[in-house]
Write a protein that holds these residues in place. Structure first.
Motif, PDB file in Angstrom:
ATOM      1  N   ARG A   1       0.835  -1.208   0.000  1.00  0.00           N
ATOM      2  CA  ARG A   1       0.000   0.000   0.000  1.00  0.00           C
ATOM      3  C   ARG A   1       0.867   1.253   0.000  1.00  0.00           C
ATOM      4  O   ARG A   1       0.594   2.219  -0.719  1.00  0.00           O
TER       5      ARG A   1
ATOM      6  N   VAL B   1       0.421   0.969 -10.612  1.00  0.00           N
ATOM      7  CA  VAL B   1      -0.627   1.963 -10.842  1.00  0.00           C
ATOM      8  C   VAL B   1      -0.954   2.085 -12.332  1.00  0.00           C
ATOM      9  O   VAL B   1      -2.098   2.300 -12.705  1.00  0.00           O
TER      10      VAL B   1
ATOM     11  N   LEU C   1      -4.425   3.783 -16.606  1.00  0.00           N
ATOM     12  CA  LEU C   1      -4.540   3.392 -15.203  1.00  0.00           C
ATOM     13  C   LEU C   1      -4.946   1.925 -15.130  1.00  0.00           C
ATOM     14  O   LEU C   1      -5.743   1.460 -15.936  1.00  0.00           O
ATOM     15  N   VAL C   2      -4.430   1.225 -14.155  1.00  0.00           N
ATOM     16  CA  VAL C   2      -4.775  -0.176 -13.953  1.00  0.00           C
ATOM     17  C   VAL C   2      -6.079  -0.294 -13.178  1.00  0.00           C
ATOM     18  O   VAL C   2      -6.835  -1.247 -13.361  1.00  0.00           O
ATOM     19  N   CYS C   3      -6.368   0.697 -12.339  1.00  0.00           N
ATOM     20  CA  CYS C   3      -7.524   0.616 -11.447  1.00  0.00           C
ATOM     21  C   CYS C   3      -8.461   1.807 -11.665  1.00  0.00           C
ATOM     22  O   CYS C   3      -8.035   2.960 -11.599  1.00  0.00           O
ATOM     23  N   ASP C   4      -9.723   1.502 -11.921  1.00  0.00           N
ATOM     24  CA  ASP C   4     -10.709   2.563 -12.157  1.00  0.00           C
ATOM     25  C   ASP C   4     -11.130   3.311 -10.898  1.00  0.00           C
ATOM     26  O   ASP C   4     -11.731   4.371 -10.984  1.00  0.00           O
ATOM     27  N   CYS C   5     -10.842   2.771  -9.730  1.00  0.00           N
ATOM     28  CA  CYS C   5     -11.333   3.386  -8.490  1.00  0.00           C
ATOM     29  C   CYS C   5     -10.411   4.482  -7.955  1.00  0.00           C
ATOM     30  O   CYS C   5     -10.679   5.047  -6.897  1.00  0.00           O
ATOM     31  N   LEU C   6      -9.355   4.823  -8.679  1.00  0.00           N
ATOM     32  CA  LEU C   6      -8.443   5.868  -8.206  1.00  0.00           C
ATOM     33  C   LEU C   6      -9.176   7.192  -8.004  1.00  0.00           C
ATOM     34  O   LEU C   6      -8.893   7.930  -7.070  1.00  0.00           O
TER      35      LEU C   6
END
Length: 105
Positions: free
Chosen positions: A11, A63, A77-82
């Motif tokens: 993290r 990321v 981006l790898v993650c949509d929740c950023l």
């Protein structure tokens, strides 16, 4: 139950990868979709070497992902929740130290 030391370390790596104004600008821009490294260079307003270092750090932290197409490299981006995370950070940043007892979201 608290997270494991390995989880906390991972993290921290992700948070460190975002903890720079240029990298946050890159991340926010990529929320709208993938961009070419040349576009990111212009956006950040730095030389290619500096932007490449930022992108490499973000990619190593998991990321970003990239794909080479012809002579250009495109990042996403790898993650949509950023965006959710950044909105929460915005709420914290707006809070006055006197209102610590209130929740942010």
């Amino acid at each position: 139950m608290p997270a494991s030391k390995a989880t906390v370390t991972k993290r921290a790596a992700v948070i460190k990868a975002l903890a720079h104004p240029s990298r946050l600008l890159i991340a926010e821009s990529l929320m709208a979709g993938e961009l070419c490294v040349c576009d990111l260079k212009d956006l950040v307003g730095a030389d290619m070497s500096t932007v490449s270092k930022h992108l490499s750090l973000m990619r190593e932290a998991g990321v970003l992902a990239c794909e080479k197409r012809g002579l250009n490299i495109y990042y996403r981006l790898v993650c949509d929740c950023l965006g959710d995370f950044l909105r929460c950070v915005d709420q914290l940043a707006r809070k006055s130290p006197k209102t610590k007892s209130q929740t942010c979201c």
